[in-house]
Design an enzyme around this catalytic site. Structure first.
Site, PDB file in Angstrom:
ATOM      1  N   CYS A   1       0.831  -1.219   0.000  1.00  0.00           N
ATOM      2  CA  CYS A   1       0.000   0.000   0.000  1.00  0.00           C
ATOM      3  C   CYS A   1       0.857   1.257   0.000  1.00  0.00           C
ATOM      4  O   CYS A   1       0.486   2.291  -0.572  1.00  0.00           O
ATOM      5  CB  CYS A   1      -0.907   0.037   1.237  1.00  0.00           C
ATOM      6  SG  CYS A   1      -2.079  -1.300   1.371  1.00  0.00           S
TER       7      CYS A   1
ATOM      8  N   ASN B   1      12.090  -0.035   6.941  1.00  0.00           N
ATOM      9  CA  ASN B   1      13.270  -0.817   7.367  1.00  0.00           C
ATOM     10  C   ASN B   1      13.480  -2.035   6.474  1.00  0.00           C
ATOM     11  O   ASN B   1      14.327  -2.874   6.766  1.00  0.00           O
ATOM     12  CB  ASN B   1      13.146  -1.248   8.837  1.00  0.00           C
ATOM     13  CG  ASN B   1      11.999  -2.230   9.052  1.00  0.00           C
ATOM     14  OD1 ASN B   1      11.174  -2.442   8.170  1.00  0.00           O
ATOM     15  ND2 ASN B   1      11.951  -2.826  10.229  1.00  0.00           N
TER      16      ASN B   1
ATOM     17  N   ARG C   1       9.888  -6.270   5.295  1.00  0.00           N
ATOM     18  CA  ARG C   1       9.000  -7.109   4.477  1.00  0.00           C
ATOM     19  C   ARG C   1       9.808  -7.908   3.453  1.00  0.00           C
ATOM     20  O   ARG C   1       9.510  -9.074   3.198  1.00  0.00           O
ATOM     21  CB  ARG C   1       7.969  -6.197   3.801  1.00  0.00           C
ATOM     22  CG  ARG C   1       6.901  -6.879   3.018  1.00  0.00           C
ATOM     23  CD  ARG C   1       5.988  -7.729   3.888  1.00  0.00           C
ATOM     24  NE  ARG C   1       5.239  -8.655   3.048  1.00  0.00           N
ATOM     25  CZ  ARG C   1       5.701  -9.815   2.634  1.00  0.00           C
ATOM     26  NH1 ARG C   1       6.885 -10.256   2.991  1.00  0.00           N
ATOM     27  NH2 ARG C   1       4.963 -10.592   1.865  1.00  0.00           N
TER      28      ARG C   1
ATOM     29  N   ARG D   1       1.835  -6.917   8.916  1.00  0.00           N
ATOM     30  CA  ARG D   1       0.403  -6.878   8.637  1.00  0.00           C
ATOM     31  C   ARG D   1      -0.252  -8.226   8.302  1.00  0.00           C
ATOM     32  O   ARG D   1      -1.434  -8.276   7.933  1.00  0.00           O
ATOM     33  CB  ARG D   1       0.127  -5.885   7.510  1.00  0.00           C
ATOM     34  CG  ARG D   1       0.588  -6.302   6.120  1.00  0.00           C
ATOM     35  CD  ARG D   1      -0.554  -6.766   5.259  1.00  0.00           C
ATOM     36  NE  ARG D   1      -0.124  -7.015   3.891  1.00  0.00           N
ATOM     37  CZ  ARG D   1      -0.381  -8.137   3.272  1.00  0.00           C
ATOM     38  NH1 ARG D   1      -1.037  -9.111   3.873  1.00  0.00           N
ATOM     39  NH2 ARG D   1       0.010  -8.301   2.015  1.00  0.00           N
TER      40      ARG D   1
ATOM     41  N   ASN E   1       6.978  -5.100  17.305  1.00  0.00           N
ATOM     42  CA  ASN E   1       7.160  -4.219  16.143  1.00  0.00           C
ATOM     43  C   ASN E   1       6.018  -3.208  16.031  1.00  0.00           C
ATOM     44  O   ASN E   1       6.248  -1.998  15.929  1.00  0.00           O
ATOM     45  CB  ASN E   1       7.220  -5.080  14.872  1.00  0.00           C
ATOM     46  CG  ASN E   1       7.567  -4.266  13.640  1.00  0.00           C
ATOM     47  OD1 ASN E   1       8.649  -3.693  13.563  1.00  0.00           O
ATOM     48  ND2 ASN E   1       6.644  -4.190  12.686  1.00  0.00           N
TER      49      ASN E   1
ATOM     50  N   THR F   1      -7.576  -1.483  10.597  1.00  0.00           N
ATOM     51  CA  THR F   1      -8.208  -2.589   9.883  1.00  0.00           C
ATOM     52  C   THR F   1      -9.659  -2.770  10.325  1.00  0.00           C
ATOM     53  O   THR F   1     -10.000  -2.522  11.494  1.00  0.00           O
ATOM     54  CB  THR F   1      -7.418  -3.893  10.131  1.00  0.00           C
ATOM     55  OG1 THR F   1      -8.094  -4.969   9.512  1.00  0.00           O
ATOM     56  CG2 THR F   1      -7.252  -4.212  11.598  1.00  0.00           C
TER      57      THR F   1
ATOM     58  N   SER G   1      -6.823 -12.128  15.515  1.00  0.00           N
ATOM     59  CA  SER G   1      -5.447 -12.635  15.425  1.00  0.00           C
ATOM     60  C   SER G   1      -4.571 -11.692  16.237  1.00  0.00           C
ATOM     61  O   SER G   1      -4.996 -10.577  16.599  1.00  0.00           O
ATOM     62  CB  SER G   1      -4.959 -12.638  13.965  1.00  0.00           C
ATOM     63  OG  SER G   1      -4.725 -11.306  13.521  1.00  0.00           O
TER      64      SER G   1
ATOM     65  N   TYR H   1      -2.100 -10.092  15.073  1.00  0.00           N
ATOM     66  CA  TYR H   1      -1.956  -8.898  14.233  1.00  0.00           C
ATOM     67  C   TYR H   1      -3.133  -7.943  14.458  1.00  0.00           C
ATOM     68  O   TYR H   1      -2.952  -6.741  14.713  1.00  0.00           O
ATOM     69  CB  TYR H   1      -1.859  -9.287  12.746  1.00  0.00           C
ATOM     70  CG  TYR H   1      -2.341  -8.178  11.843  1.00  0.00           C
ATOM     71  CD1 TYR H   1      -1.575  -7.025  11.669  1.00  0.00           C
ATOM     72  CD2 TYR H   1      -3.587  -8.231  11.223  1.00  0.00           C
ATOM     73  CE1 TYR H   1      -2.032  -5.972  10.892  1.00  0.00           C
ATOM     74  CE2 TYR H   1      -4.051  -7.192  10.447  1.00  0.00           C
ATOM     75  CZ  TYR H   1      -3.266  -6.068  10.284  1.00  0.00           C
ATOM     76  OH  TYR H   1      -3.735  -5.020   9.521  1.00  0.00           O
ATOM     77  N   HIS H   2      -4.359  -8.467  14.369  1.00  0.00           N
ATOM     78  CA  HIS H   2      -5.530  -7.606  14.549  1.00  0.00           C
ATOM     79  C   HIS H   2      -5.552  -7.014  15.970  1.00  0.00           C
ATOM     80  O   HIS H   2      -6.000  -5.891  16.176  1.00  0.00           O
ATOM     81  CB  HIS H   2      -6.819  -8.375  14.256  1.00  0.00           C
ATOM     82  CG  HIS H   2      -7.038  -8.657  12.787  1.00  0.00           C
ATOM     83  ND1 HIS H   2      -6.649  -9.826  12.184  1.00  0.00           N
ATOM     84  CD2 HIS H   2      -7.590  -7.910  11.800  1.00  0.00           C
ATOM     85  CE1 HIS H   2      -6.956  -9.794  10.892  1.00  0.00           C
ATOM     86  NE2 HIS H   2      -7.533  -8.634  10.629  1.00  0.00           N
TER      87      HIS H   2
ATOM     88  N   LYS I   1      -3.652  -3.819  16.169  1.00  0.00           N
ATOM     89  CA  LYS I   1      -4.381  -2.658  15.617  1.00  0.00           C
ATOM     90  C   LYS I   1      -5.406  -2.148  16.644  1.00  0.00           C
ATOM     91  O   LYS I   1      -5.698  -0.957  16.708  1.00  0.00           O
ATOM     92  CB  LYS I   1      -5.094  -3.045  14.321  1.00  0.00           C
ATOM     93  CG  LYS I   1      -4.144  -3.431  13.193  1.00  0.00           C
ATOM     94  CD  LYS I   1      -3.485  -2.214  12.572  1.00  0.00           C
ATOM     95  CE  LYS I   1      -2.543  -2.608  11.460  1.00  0.00           C
ATOM     96  NZ  LYS I   1      -1.897  -1.513  10.779  1.00  0.00           N
TER      97      LYS I   1
ATOM     98  N   VAL J   1      -7.305  -5.452   0.749  1.00  0.00           N
ATOM     99  CA  VAL J   1      -6.979  -4.718  -0.480  1.00  0.00           C
ATOM    100  C   VAL J   1      -6.751  -5.719  -1.616  1.00  0.00           C
ATOM    101  O   VAL J   1      -6.052  -6.716  -1.435  1.00  0.00           O
ATOM    102  CB  VAL J   1      -5.711  -3.863  -0.281  1.00  0.00           C
ATOM    103  CG1 VAL J   1      -5.428  -3.047  -1.531  1.00  0.00           C
ATOM    104  CG2 VAL J   1      -5.876  -2.953   0.932  1.00  0.00           C
TER     105      VAL J   1
ATOM    106  N   ARG K   1      -7.737 -21.179  10.552  1.00  0.00           N
ATOM    107  CA  ARG K   1      -7.938 -20.066  11.495  1.00  0.00           C
ATOM    108  C   ARG K   1      -9.089 -20.366  12.442  1.00  0.00           C
ATOM    109  O   ARG K   1     -10.013 -21.098  12.096  1.00  0.00           O
ATOM    110  CB  ARG K   1      -8.288 -18.787  10.730  1.00  0.00           C
ATOM    111  CG  ARG K   1      -7.297 -18.455   9.649  1.00  0.00           C
ATOM    112  CD  ARG K   1      -7.655 -17.149   8.989  1.00  0.00           C
ATOM    113  NE  ARG K   1      -6.753 -16.882   7.877  1.00  0.00           N
ATOM    114  CZ  ARG K   1      -6.547 -15.695   7.346  1.00  0.00           C
ATOM    115  NH1 ARG K   1      -7.190 -14.650   7.812  1.00  0.00           N
ATOM    116  NH2 ARG K   1      -5.714 -15.541   6.336  1.00  0.00           N
TER     117      ARG K   1
END
Ligand code: NAD
Ligand code: USQ
Length: 404
Positions: free
Chosen positions: A13, A33, A36, A102, A120, A146, A188, A190-191, A194, A220, A331
């Protein structure tokens, strides 16, 4: 002139956003950095499209007449002094914050990945907020959040934009109206980061009067934007592996490579979707409409539409003649859910979203065909299991496109 620092500007993105803003006269700096690209190596997976190095990307952009974009290679989670130095040197009037780990599956792969994602994402966001306060800078932060923070509890009530009006009932029956952040239900690690970002934003907007916009973005899809099409060396990254490939982009690669489309469970999961071209347009709208100092965090849902995974698979299958494979869901998520999400904020600013239609998939399918020689079938399987109860992707049923 507005100066925008794009954190995570080497990513899927971030890169098209940096180009979009630069093409529209913003002075743009990129900070990344390159983690990815290192995770690609760790996973032995790679973008299907061959992405150029950052120096080559920037050299081509300058050669096309768009001027120089400075690049700062820096870890915002670990190098606080470096971050302060960049902020002092570049003096952004706005900061777009994409720089987080992400992938939900990557964040669930094991204890190392869980800890890395939390360290992170949380430290990076917190360092940015603290640095702005310390340096007394009034840059508008636009953060990519998100839709997943709201959870997928099957509610038919459209998800509001970040806040919900409630009444707290006191012991004597008195009703106290409150407007609170919509209760989060992350699916998760990750979520979850956020969701935690949201609280940090709430605190710093209130305590330090930072100007912050948080965009709750859906999944996306697509690859290219007008600017990334201008030269092969500007091409955007395109992930299809089991960790970073998102569902529609994965299905498109699978369809071209004659791999059955991997629908988790029944495919009854409903999610929000948005095209990459709308990601960059919405970012621009958010930058043009900042909150005022002292305002609460401005929250927009950055979602064009909601779709069930099975409907997305069926559309791709019908268009490409692919098979659909129903696999055990790795999941822990609701097998089926309803989801409605309001996007009144951006629509009110004049946004007309691109909706998912098979015609829209043509360019992506062409690019997949062009780079099919880079396809690595061993990276397709989703390997991360959410809990010990989940089973690795056993195929339950396969159907051809006519039955799809
Ligand atoms: P991406 O992984 O392609 O890009 C993120 C970039 O941030 C990478 O280039 C990475 O190297 C960089 N980065 C990560 N940690 C960093 C750190 N500590 N310091 C400096 N740079 C760092 O991801 P993306 O798909 O471009 O997503 C960007 C943002 O948008 C993410 O925050 C993500 O949560 C959010 N988002 C993405 C999607 C999607 O479908 N891709 C949907 C909703 C929200
Ligand atoms: N799914 C399949 N088959 C696959 C891959 C995924 O059925 O091969 C299913 C998943 O089980 C899930 C849904 O498709 O139900 C979406 O999965 P995804 O990997 O496309 O998206 P997700 O993990 O939610 O994460 C992506 C981005 C993340 C962003 C999020 C927006 O990686 O950065 O925050 O989309 S949202 O989903 O709205 O929270």
């Amino acid at each position: 002139m507005e100066s925008v620092l794009v954190l995570g500007g080497d990513g899927f993105c971030g890169w098209p956003t940096a180009l979009y803003l630069s093409a529209r006269g913003y002075r743009v700096g990129i900070l990344d950095n390159l983690s990815r690209r290192r995770i690609d190596m760790e996973l032995k997976a790679d973008s299907l499209t061959p992405i150029a190095s950052m120096s080559d990307r920037l050299a081509i952009w300058a050669r096309l007449g768009h001027g120089d974009m400075p690049f700062f290679e820096l870890d915002i989670a670990r190098d606080y002094d470096g971050l302060r130095r960049v902020l002092r040197e570049f003096k952004p009037t706005a900061i777009v914050h994409f720089a987080e780990q992400r992938s939900a599956p990557y964040s669930m792969a094991g204890s190392t990945h869980k800890r890395y994602t939390v360290d992170n994402n949380i430290s990076g966001t917190h360092n940015l907020l603290v640095a702005l306060v310390e340096l007394d800078m009034d840059a508008h932060i636009v953060h990519l959040g998100t839709v997943g923070v709201y959870g997928y509890d099957g509610s038919e009530v459209p998800m509001p934009e970040g806040y919900i009006d409630v009444e707290v009932i006191g012991p004597d029956g008195t009703r106290y109206p409150r407007s609170i952040l919509y209760p989060t239900e992350p699916g998760s690690i990750y979520h979850m980061t956020k969701s935690m970002d949201q609280l940090m934003f709430q605190f710093f907007a209130h305590n330090d009067r930072l100007r912050i916009t948080d965009l709750h973005q859906g999944i996306v899809w697509g690859i290219q934007t007008h600017e990334t099409r201008l030269h092969d060396m500007l091409i955007n990254r395109f992930d299809y592996d089991g960790d970073y490939g998102t569902v529609l982009n994965r299905f498109l690669v699978q369809a071209v490579m004659r791999h059955p489309l991997t629908v988790h469970g029944t495919g009854g999961q409903t999610r929000g979707f948005i095209n990459i071209n709308d990601t960059v347009r919405c970012l621009h709208l958010a930058l043009q409409n900042p909150p005022k100092k002292g305002d609460r965090v401005k929250i927009f849902n950055q979602v064009a539409e909601t779709k069930r995974v099975i409907d997305v698979a069926q559309m791709v299958a019908r268009h490409t003649d692919a098979q659909i494979a129903f696999v055990d869901n790795p999941r822990k998520e609701a097998a089926e859910n309803d989801l409605a999400v309001t996007n009144a904020g951006f629509q009110g600013l004049g946004w007309e979203p691109v909706l998912l239609h098979h015609e829209q998939l043509r360019e992506t399918l062409e690019i997949v065909r062009r780079f099919r020689f880079r396809y690595a079938p061993e990276t397709v399987a989703a390997r991360s299991l959410w809990t010990r109860e989940q089973k690795p992707g056993v195929v339950r049923k396969k159907v051809g496109n006519r039955h799809a």
